[in-house]
Design a protein around this motif. Structure first.
Motif, short mmCIF file in Angstrom:
data_model
loop_
_atom_site.label_atom_id
_atom_site.label_comp_id
_atom_site.label_asym_id
_atom_site.label_seq_id
_atom_site.Cartn_x
_atom_site.Cartn_y
_atom_site.Cartn_z
N PHE A 159 0.83 -1.18 -0.07
CA PHE A 159 0.09 0.14 -0.02
C PHE A 159 0.92 1.16 -0.12
O PHE A 159 1.02 1.71 1.01
CB PHE A 159 -0.93 0.12 1.07
N TRP B 165 1.88 4.98 1.95
CA TRP B 165 0.60 4.69 2.88
C TRP B 165 0.77 5.64 3.68
O TRP B 165 -0.42 6.69 4.03
CB TRP B 165 0.34 3.46 3.48
N ALA C 119 -7.28 0.17 -1.25
CA ALA C 119 -6.69 -0.93 -0.25
C ALA C 119 -7.31 -2.19 -0.36
O ALA C 119 -6.57 -3.22 -0.25
CB ALA C 119 -6.42 -0.13 1.09
#
Length: 216
Positions: free
Chosen positions: A140, A166, A195
Motif C-alpha cells: 500500500f 501509505w 486498499a
C-alpha cells in the motif's frame, strides 16, 4: 439442581426463608461459599438488572456500560476519524484499521512466525509484482502493481499530488477526516476501496492462484 426442585426459572426468593438462605444441606461440601452468604431481606419492588460501572456507581445494566468498564482504554488515534467515518464501507474501514495497526498477515509477518516455528523458510516475494518482499508498506502502494492502481484512482478525487506511500496518504487524509464535502468523503472512500481491492487481489493469488489485470 432439578433433584432439589430448582431449574433455570428458579428465583432468589425460592432459596430464602425468613431472611435466611435455605440451601440444600448436600451442597455444603460442594458449594461451601453459598453457606457463607449474608442474610438477605426481600422486598416487593420489581427486580432490576444493575451494573457497577467504572466509577463505582450502581446503574441500570447496558451492554455499552459493560464494554466501557472492561475494555482497555488508550489515547484516540489521530487517524480514527478517517477510518471510522460514518460514510465508510464497514469491510473497507476494518481493513484500513488492520493496515494502520500493521496486523495483516503479509508475507514478512508470515516469515517471522515461520522462523519461530520451523527455523527458516525460503524468502517469498510479492505476488502482485514478483519483485520485493511483501510488507504493509510495499502493498500500500509502493508495489509496482498497486502503485499503478493508486495513480489511476487518486486523480479522481484531487489527490494527484499525494504520492504512493501509505503514511503520506494517511497524513493527507487526517486533517480532512471530519469534512463532509463530497470530494473529501470520496477521497476517504477511494483510498479504503483501493486498499481493499489490492488486498483482495493479493489473497486471490495467494490462496487460489487467481488474479486480475489492472483496470483500464
Amino acid at each position: 439442581m432439578a433433584r432439589y426442585g430448582y431449574n433455570v426459572m428458579s428465583k432468589v426468593a425460592d432459596v430464602i426463608e425468613n431472611g435466611n438462605w435455605n440451601w440444600p444441606e448436600d451442597w455444603r461440601n460442594v458449594y461451601p461459599v453459598l453457606f457463607q452468604l449474608p442474610s438477605m431481606n426481600l422486598s416487593n419492588t420489581p427486580d432490576q438488572i444493575l451494573w457497577q460501572n467504572s466509577e463505582g456507581k450502581i446503574v441500570p445494566f447496558a451492554s455499552k456500560d459493560v464494554w466501557n468498564t472492561i475494555r482497555i482504554r488508550d489515547q484516540q488515534k489521530d487517524w480514527s476519524k478517517f477510518v471510522w467515518s460514518a460514510f465508510n464501507i464497514p469491510k473497507h474501514a476494518f481493513l484500513c484499521w488492520l493496515i494502520l495497526k500493521r496486523k495483516l498477515w503479509t508475507q514478512d509477518r508470515i516469515l517471522q512466525w515461520n522462523r519461530k516455528v520451523h527455523g527458516s523458510m525460503n524468502q517469498m516475494c510479492c505476488l502482485l509484482c514478483y519483485a520485493d518482499l511483501e510488507t504493509h508498506d510495499h502493498l500500500f502502494f509502493q508495489c509496482s502493481y498497486s502503485e499503478k492502481v493508486w495513480r489511476i484512482v487518486r486523480s479522481k478525487v484531487g489527490m494527484t499530488m499525494v504520492n504512493e506511500k501509505w503514511d503520506d496518504i494517511v497524513e493527507w487524509l487526517i486533517p480532512r477526516a471530519k469534512s463532509r464535502a463530497i470530494r473529501m468523503v470520496a477521497s476517504r472512500l477511494i483510498v479504503a476501496a483501493a486498499a481493499y481491492a489490492i488486498w483482495s487481489e493479493r489473497n486471490a493469488r495467494f490462496f487460489f492462484f487467481l488474479g486480475k489485470g489492472l483496470p483500464r
